[in-house]
Design a protein around this motif. Structure first.
Motif, PDB file in Angstrom:
ATOM      1  N   ILE A   1      12.074  -8.331  29.182  1.00  0.00           N
ATOM      2  CA  ILE A   1      11.478  -9.810  28.952  1.00  0.00           C
ATOM      3  C   ILE A   1      11.308 -10.532  30.289  1.00  0.00           C
ATOM      4  CG2 ILE A   1      13.867 -10.805  28.810  1.00  0.00           C
ATOM      5  CD1 ILE A   1      12.480 -12.080  26.053  1.00  0.00           C
ATOM      6  N   ASP A   2      11.906 -10.037  31.622  1.00  0.00           N
ATOM      7  CA  ASP A   2      11.493 -10.880  32.893  1.00  0.00           C
ATOM      8  C   ASP A   2      10.271 -10.603  33.297  1.00  0.00           C
ATOM      9  OD1 ASP A   2      11.996  -8.186  33.628  1.00  0.00           O
ATOM     10  OD2 ASP A   2      13.777  -8.801  34.998  1.00  0.00           O
TER      11      ASP A   2
ATOM     12  N   GLY B   1       7.419  -9.147  27.208  1.00  0.00           N
ATOM     13  CA  GLY B   1       7.025 -10.262  27.807  1.00  0.00           C
ATOM     14  C   GLY B   1       5.894 -11.004  27.230  1.00  0.00           C
TER      15      GLY B   1
ATOM     16  N   SER C   1       9.441 -15.032  29.142  1.00  0.00           N
ATOM     17  CA  SER C   1       9.129 -14.413  30.246  1.00  0.00           C
ATOM     18  C   SER C   1       8.679 -14.974  31.600  1.00  0.00           C
ATOM     19  CB  SER C   1       8.297 -13.150  29.852  1.00  0.00           C
ATOM     20  OG  SER C   1       6.874 -13.581  29.455  1.00  0.00           O
TER      21      SER C   1
ATOM     22  N   SER D   1      10.506 -14.971  35.061  1.00  0.00           N
ATOM     23  CA  SER D   1       9.891 -14.090  36.174  1.00  0.00           C
ATOM     24  C   SER D   1       9.598 -15.072  37.417  1.00  0.00           C
ATOM     25  CB  SER D   1       8.822 -13.380  35.712  1.00  0.00           C
ATOM     26  OG  SER D   1       7.503 -14.249  35.825  1.00  0.00           O
TER      27      SER D   1
END
Ligand code: ZN
Length: 163
Positions: free
Chosen positions: A43-44, A51, A58, A62
């Protein structure tokens, strides 16, 4: 790759269920949670399967932390499990939380097989991993196939519908 993570998450849950005597029987819900757990760490990454759908999470993640940071650490596993144990009814722990955690851990283990490794002790910068396979390479396929074979063997012929 997302498909590999999903397959490994499901296979890891089968293996844990069959090897752990106290683990609950295989259920569709458990398998679903294991597959979901196997996708969550990415999800990062705004370009990943989860994401893209949860971009409102996300993208900031990030930007703030980068790919393979917090969500690829034991801290995330412990904090996530602790939060779920607090909010979920105890009857749901074995059914939902355990497979989710197993799937999640399978993702970290799988990423640890790639050259970039995973920052298990994040925020410490050290990355853990053995450069066994590059993402999408033949070793990844072999690893996934081996786990699926182990899971299928442990689950037994009935689970495959051929018993
Ligand atoms: Zn990952």
């Amino acid at each position: 790759m997302a498909a590999s993570h999903m397959a490994l998450g499901g296979a890891a849950w089968v293996v844990v269920t069959k090897l752990g005597g106290a683990a609950p029987e295989l259920s569709a819900a458990g398998m679903g949670m294991a597959v979901l757990g196997a996708l969550l760490p990415d999800i990062d990454h705004p370009g990943s399967a989860v994401g893209r759908r949860l971009w409102m999470i996300s993208r900031p993640l990030s930007m703030l932390i980068g790919h393979r940071g917090l969500t690829h650490s034991l801290l995330a596993v412990l904090a996530g499990v602790a939060a779920l144990v607090l909010v979920a009814p105890s009857s749901d722990l074995a059914v939902f939380v355990a497979p989710l955690a197993v799937g999640y851990l399978s993702h970290l283990a799988a990423d640890a097989l790639t050259p970039s490794g995973v920052p298990l002790l994040w925020p410490a910068k050290r990355r853990f991993g053995i450069a066994l396979c590059s993402t999408g390479g033949p070793a990844e396929m072999l690893t996934v196939a081996a786990w699926l074979a182990l899971a299928a063997w442990l689950a037994g012929p009935e689970a495959l519908g051929i018993g």
